[in-house]
Design a protein around this motif. Structure first.
Motif, mmCIF file in Angstrom:
data_model
loop_
_atom_site.group_PDB
_atom_site.id
_atom_site.type_symbol
_atom_site.label_atom_id
_atom_site.label_comp_id
_atom_site.label_asym_id
_atom_site.label_seq_id
_atom_site.Cartn_x
_atom_site.Cartn_y
_atom_site.Cartn_z
ATOM 1 N N PHE A 179 25.735 14.482 17.416
ATOM 2 C CA PHE A 179 25.006 13.742 16.399
ATOM 3 C C PHE A 179 23.818 14.554 15.898
ATOM 4 O O PHE A 179 23.036 15.075 16.692
ATOM 5 C CB PHE A 179 24.502 12.409 16.953
ATOM 6 C CG PHE A 179 25.592 11.434 17.295
ATOM 7 C CD1 PHE A 179 26.084 11.340 18.580
ATOM 8 C CD2 PHE A 179 26.125 10.610 16.308
ATOM 9 C CE1 PHE A 179 27.089 10.439 18.891
ATOM 10 C CE2 PHE A 179 27.127 9.700 16.613
ATOM 11 C CZ PHE A 179 27.616 9.623 17.912
ATOM 12 N N PHE A 224 20.196 8.847 12.311
ATOM 13 C CA PHE A 224 21.300 9.611 12.875
ATOM 14 C C PHE A 224 22.450 9.695 11.891
ATOM 15 O O PHE A 224 22.691 8.779 11.098
ATOM 16 C CB PHE A 224 21.832 8.938 14.145
ATOM 17 C CG PHE A 224 20.986 9.161 15.365
ATOM 18 C CD1 PHE A 224 19.863 8.397 15.599
ATOM 19 C CD2 PHE A 224 21.333 10.126 16.290
ATOM 20 C CE1 PHE A 224 19.085 8.589 16.730
ATOM 21 C CE2 PHE A 224 20.569 10.335 17.426
ATOM 22 C CZ PHE A 224 19.440 9.563 17.642
ATOM 23 N N GLY A 225 23.182 10.801 11.963
ATOM 24 C CA GLY A 225 24.465 10.883 11.288
ATOM 25 C C GLY A 225 25.521 10.139 12.079
ATOM 26 O O GLY A 225 25.264 9.633 13.174
ATOM 27 N N LYS A 226 26.735 10.100 11.518
ATOM 28 C CA LYS A 226 27.793 9.336 12.155
ATOM 29 C C LYS A 226 28.526 10.119 13.234
ATOM 30 O O LYS A 226 29.378 9.566 13.923
ATOM 31 C CB LYS A 226 28.780 8.829 11.111
ATOM 32 C CG LYS A 226 28.151 7.831 10.146
ATOM 33 C CD LYS A 226 29.175 7.285 9.161
ATOM 34 C CE LYS A 226 28.506 6.250 8.258
ATOM 35 N NZ LYS A 226 29.472 5.655 7.290
ATOM 36 N N TYR A 277 18.011 1.629 20.492
ATOM 37 C CA TYR A 277 19.009 1.908 19.475
ATOM 38 C C TYR A 277 20.266 1.105 19.777
ATOM 39 O O TYR A 277 20.541 0.771 20.924
ATOM 40 C CB TYR A 277 19.388 3.399 19.475
ATOM 41 C CG TYR A 277 18.241 4.315 19.205
ATOM 42 C CD1 TYR A 277 17.396 4.731 20.232
ATOM 43 C CD2 TYR A 277 17.982 4.770 17.913
ATOM 44 C CE1 TYR A 277 16.332 5.566 19.983
ATOM 45 C CE2 TYR A 277 16.913 5.612 17.668
ATOM 46 C CZ TYR A 277 16.098 5.998 18.713
ATOM 47 O OH TYR A 277 15.035 6.824 18.465
ATOM 48 N N GLN A 322 24.503 1.486 19.032
ATOM 49 C CA GLN A 322 25.540 2.414 18.588
ATOM 50 C C GLN A 322 26.811 1.630 18.351
ATOM 51 O O GLN A 322 27.386 1.047 19.269
ATOM 52 C CB GLN A 322 25.791 3.513 19.628
ATOM 53 C CG GLN A 322 26.810 4.529 19.173
ATOM 54 C CD GLN A 322 27.028 5.648 20.173
ATOM 55 O OE1 GLN A 322 26.849 5.481 21.372
ATOM 56 N NE2 GLN A 322 27.407 6.821 19.682
ATOM 57 N N MET A 341 29.212 4.609 13.310
ATOM 58 C CA MET A 341 27.903 4.371 12.677
ATOM 59 C C MET A 341 26.796 5.231 13.247
ATOM 60 O O MET A 341 25.676 5.168 12.781
ATOM 61 C CB MET A 341 27.511 2.900 12.843
ATOM 62 C CG MET A 341 28.410 1.929 12.124
ATOM 63 S SD MET A 341 28.237 2.080 10.337
ATOM 64 C CE MET A 341 26.600 1.419 10.104
ATOM 65 N N GLY A 342 27.052 6.012 14.270
ATOM 66 C CA GLY A 342 25.962 6.737 14.907
ATOM 67 C C GLY A 342 25.016 5.767 15.588
ATOM 68 O O GLY A 342 25.376 4.629 15.898
ATOM 69 N N LEU A 343 23.778 6.184 15.791
ATOM 70 C CA LEU A 343 22.775 5.329 16.416
ATOM 71 C C LEU A 343 21.804 4.822 15.359
ATOM 72 O O LEU A 343 21.404 5.571 14.470
ATOM 73 C CB LEU A 343 21.985 6.095 17.487
ATOM 74 C CG LEU A 343 22.610 6.186 18.867
ATOM 75 C CD1 LEU A 343 23.767 7.167 18.891
ATOM 76 C CD2 LEU A 343 21.572 6.568 19.905
ATOM 77 N N VAL A 361 26.836 -0.972 21.810
ATOM 78 C CA VAL A 361 26.276 -0.262 22.956
ATOM 79 C C VAL A 361 24.805 -0.009 22.645
ATOM 80 O O VAL A 361 24.480 0.512 21.576
ATOM 81 C CB VAL A 361 26.995 1.066 23.226
ATOM 82 C CG1 VAL A 361 26.339 1.783 24.408
ATOM 83 C CG2 VAL A 361 28.474 0.822 23.508
ATOM 84 N N PHE A 400 21.095 1.656 23.584
ATOM 85 C CA PHE A 400 20.438 2.744 24.289
ATOM 86 C C PHE A 400 18.927 2.582 24.192
ATOM 87 O O PHE A 400 18.379 2.279 23.131
ATOM 88 C CB PHE A 400 20.810 4.093 23.683
ATOM 89 C CG PHE A 400 22.205 4.544 23.990
ATOM 90 C CD1 PHE A 400 23.237 4.283 23.110
ATOM 91 C CD2 PHE A 400 22.482 5.212 25.169
ATOM 92 C CE1 PHE A 400 24.529 4.687 23.394
ATOM 93 C CE2 PHE A 400 23.774 5.623 25.466
ATOM 94 C CZ PHE A 400 24.793 5.355 24.572
#
Lengths: 116, 114
Positions: free
Chosen positions: A91, A106-108, B35, B37, B41-43, B88, B90
């Motif tokens: 990421f 963040f990117g995917k 965060y 997840q 989609m990333g975080l 999820v 974090f």
């Protein structure tokens, strides 16, 4: 909108070879930090490398290095001498601080497979 | 040195239930954050704190509350769980917000809302 784009959902590399993961971002700020994180199947988030935007010199951490092009808003990650343990999701992220508040985007992610 | 500890690791809730996800760090870090997840989609940042008694919203704060009464602990509260909060989660910490951003992550909590 502030975004991070990782254009490669998946990448593969042969063991011992070099691979480059791409990342572009969009921000109007001049002072920010950029990061690459690794997430193996264990789900842990591991910081791989960090770059301060005001530094022109590209960051390096052992086999990991970045190519930071501030004008182009590009922040690619190069992994040299790839190892099986490098297989993971990667990421890209950037962080800015505005008036005491903070934004981390963040990117995917890019899924990296390392072939023996 | 335990680093960042999240509990529980897994949890299943029913819609409408409340729950607190725990996060503790033993590194005396000022900065802590949460965060979520989601697949593809990333975080995304939910809430963060730059020190005891100081919290602020991130990108997706709705449906979540936080407080920071001590440097060590930063719990995340779901007041009335909804299926959209299945994710999820974090928790992360770092020494000083302005220096480098989150460097230490917990192992995550997988939360399912039925």
């Amino acid at each position: 909108a502030q975004t991070v784009t990782q254009s490669q959902p998946e990448m593969s590399v042969q063991e011992a070879e070099t691979v480059t993961l791409s990342c572009t971002y969009d921000t109007s700020e001049s002072d920010y930090y950029l990061f690459w994180y690794k997430q193996p199947p264990s789900r842990q988030m591991i910081l791989v490398i960090r770059q301060e935007a005001y530094k022109q010199q590209n960051a390096t951490e052992n086999r990991f290095s970045v190519n930071f092009q501030k004008a182009a808003k590009s922040f690619s990650l190069k992994i040299s001498d790839s190892q099986l343990g490098d297989a993971a999701m990667y990421f890209c992220a950037y962080r800015i601080t505005q008036g005491g508040s903070e934004k981390l985007v963040f990117g995917k992610g890019t899924k990296l497979t390392v072939n023996p | 040195n335990a680093g960042v500890t999240q509990t529980p690791k897994f949890q299943v809730l029913k819609t409408g239930q409340s729950m607190t996800l725990q996060c503790a760090q033993d590194m005396n870090h000022e900065y802590m954050s949460w965060y979520r997840q989601d697949p593809g989609m990333g975080l995304r940042l939910i809430h963060y704190s730059v020190g005891a008694g100081i919290t602020d919203q991130g990108e997706v704060p709705n449906g979540y509350n936080v407080s920071r009464s001590t440097t060590e602990d930063f719990p995340l509260r779901l007041l009335s769980a909804a299926p959209s909060q299945t994710s999820v989660y974090f928790c992360a910490s770092s020494s000083i917000s302005g220096v480098g951003g989150p460097q230490h992550f917990g192992d995550g909590t997988r939360l399912s809302i039925l």
